[in-house]
Design an enzyme around this catalytic site. Structure first.
Site, PDB file in Angstrom:
ATOM      1  N   HIS A 190       2.857  -2.739  -1.543  1.00 19.79           N
ATOM      2  CA  HIS A 190       1.977  -3.278  -1.700  1.00 19.79           C
ATOM      3  C   HIS A 190       1.299  -3.943  -3.080  1.00 19.79           C
ATOM      4  CE1 HIS A 190       1.982  -2.981   3.245  1.00 19.79           C
ATOM      5  NE2 HIS A 190       3.432  -3.578   3.228  1.00 19.79           N
ATOM      6  N   ARG A 201      11.500  -8.071  -1.194  1.00 19.82           N
ATOM      7  CA  ARG A 201      12.352  -6.563  -1.809  1.00 19.82           C
ATOM      8  C   ARG A 201      13.724  -6.601  -1.528  1.00 19.82           C
ATOM      9  NH1 ARG A 201       9.491  -3.735   3.527  1.00 19.82           N
ATOM     10  NH2 ARG A 201      10.285  -6.079   4.348  1.00 19.82           N
ATOM     11  N   LYS A 252       1.943  -6.401  18.659  1.00 20.03           N
ATOM     12  CA  LYS A 252       2.483  -4.840  17.837  1.00 20.03           C
ATOM     13  C   LYS A 252       0.872  -3.856  18.254  1.00 20.03           C
ATOM     14  CE  LYS A 252       4.322  -6.779  13.991  1.00 20.03           C
ATOM     15  NZ  LYS A 252       4.109  -6.197  12.090  1.00 20.03           N
ATOM     16  N   SER A 279       6.498  -0.400   5.142  1.00 20.69           N
ATOM     17  CA  SER A 279       4.909   0.617   6.712  1.00 20.69           C
ATOM     18  C   SER A 279       5.762   1.036   8.069  1.00 20.69           C
ATOM     19  CB  SER A 279       3.981  -0.153   7.509  1.00 20.69           C
ATOM     20  OG  SER A 279       3.590  -0.884   5.696  1.00 20.69           O
TER      21      SER A 279
HETATM   22  O1  PNS Z   1       3.878  -7.229   7.074  1.00 23.06           O
HETATM   23  P1  PNS Z   1       4.658  -8.564   7.769  1.00 23.06           P
HETATM   24  O2  PNS Z   1       4.950  -8.330   8.702  1.00 23.06           O
HETATM   25  O3  PNS Z   1       5.480  -8.608   6.158  1.00 23.06           O
HETATM   26  O4  PNS Z   1       3.429  -9.159   7.801  1.00 23.06           O
HETATM   27  C1  PNS Z   1       3.552 -10.634   9.064  1.00 23.06           C
HETATM   28  C2  PNS Z   1       2.501 -11.590   8.040  1.00 23.06           C
HETATM   29  C3  PNS Z   1       1.073 -11.336   8.712  1.00 23.06           C
HETATM   30  C4  PNS Z   1       2.199 -12.600   7.158  1.00 23.06           C
HETATM   31  C5  PNS Z   1       2.733 -12.671   9.551  1.00 23.06           C
HETATM   32  O5  PNS Z   1       3.009 -12.706  10.735  1.00 23.06           O
HETATM   33  C6  PNS Z   1       1.996 -14.205   9.374  1.00 23.06           C
HETATM   34  O6  PNS Z   1       2.676 -14.804   8.672  1.00 23.06           O
HETATM   35  N1  PNS Z   1       1.527 -14.053  10.200  1.00 23.06           N
HETATM   36  C7  PNS Z   1       0.978 -15.452  10.902  1.00 23.06           C
HETATM   37  C8  PNS Z   1       1.793 -16.418  11.648  1.00 23.06           C
HETATM   38  C9  PNS Z   1       1.886 -17.579  10.918  1.00 23.06           C
HETATM   39  O7  PNS Z   1       1.119 -18.732  10.091  1.00 23.06           O
HETATM   40  N2  PNS Z   1       3.553 -17.912  11.706  1.00 23.06           N
HETATM   41  C10 PNS Z   1       4.196 -19.224  11.365  1.00 23.06           C
HETATM   42  C11 PNS Z   1       4.561 -18.985   9.798  1.00 23.06           C
HETATM   43  S1  PNS Z   1       6.183 -20.420   9.607  1.00 23.06           S
END
Ligand code: PNS
Length: 161
Positions: free
Chosen positions: A17, A95, A41, A133
């Site tokens: 990150h 990644r 979660k 993570s």
């Molecule tokens: O650490 P991560 O798993 O990469 O983070 C995930 C995160 C928080 C970025 C993801 O869960 C997210 O985008 N949540 C927002 C929900 C959302 O907008 N969903 C529609 C996407 S098309």
């Protein structure tokens, strides 16, 4: 003014990150780091702890880059958070090819919902591009050494948990 949004779970923030965030600092005038709160979660670190950790890890790099850093939590749609904070750029790290498949799909759907917000992908630096993570939490829980994956500060916080 370029305002970027870098979202993630950051449970905990890893060297992967930090690689993406420090590089994103050269792309924006202000960076909003959004800590996603997922109701499903059960995190190791609560949201307040994760925000404090990110601030501690990145405040000096942001200051050095002359970028305003704001770290906050969110639990809605990414495009809504971006709009709320006037971000015109969502930053995501890639990644692997697997990451790309998923991220490209999310990006396309986000753009359908808000065409004014562009997503930028930064390819992870190879030395830290394998870090997750979830696996860091697993290694820590089983007594392994997480120092190749997180900062000494985060390592200490994990040991306390
Ligand atoms: O650490 P991560 O798993 O990469 O983070 C995930 C995160 C928080 C970025 C993801 O869960 C997210 O985008 N949540 C927002 C929900 C959302 O907008 N969903 C529609 C996407 S098309």
């Amino acid at each position: 003014m370029r305002i970027g949004l870098y979202p993630g779970s950051f449970d905990p923030i890893t060297l992967g990150h930090k690689d993406i965030i420090t590089r994103a600092l050269s792309l924006v005038d202000k960076l909003v780091v959004g800590v996603g709160v997922s109701a499903t979660k059960k995190p190791l670190f609560n949201v307040e702890e994760r925000i404090a950790m990110i601030e501690e890890e990145l405040a000096s790099a942001a200051k050095k880059a002359g970028v305003e850093l704001s770290v906050l939590s969110f639990d809605g749609l990414l495009v809504d958070v971006a709009q709320k904070h006037k971000a015109n750029l969502i930053v995501r790290g890639l990644r692997s090819g697997t990451d790309f498949e998923y991220e490209a799909q999310m990006t396309a759907m986000n753009r359908k919902m808000n065409k004014d917000i562009e997503t930028v992908f930064l390819a992870s630096t190879p030395e830290v591009g394998f870090i997750s993570s979830t696996l860091v939490r697993q290694i820590s829980a089983m007594g392994g050494d997480v120092s190749p994956f997180v900062s000494p500060y985060v390592k200490k916080l994990m040991e306390k948990k």
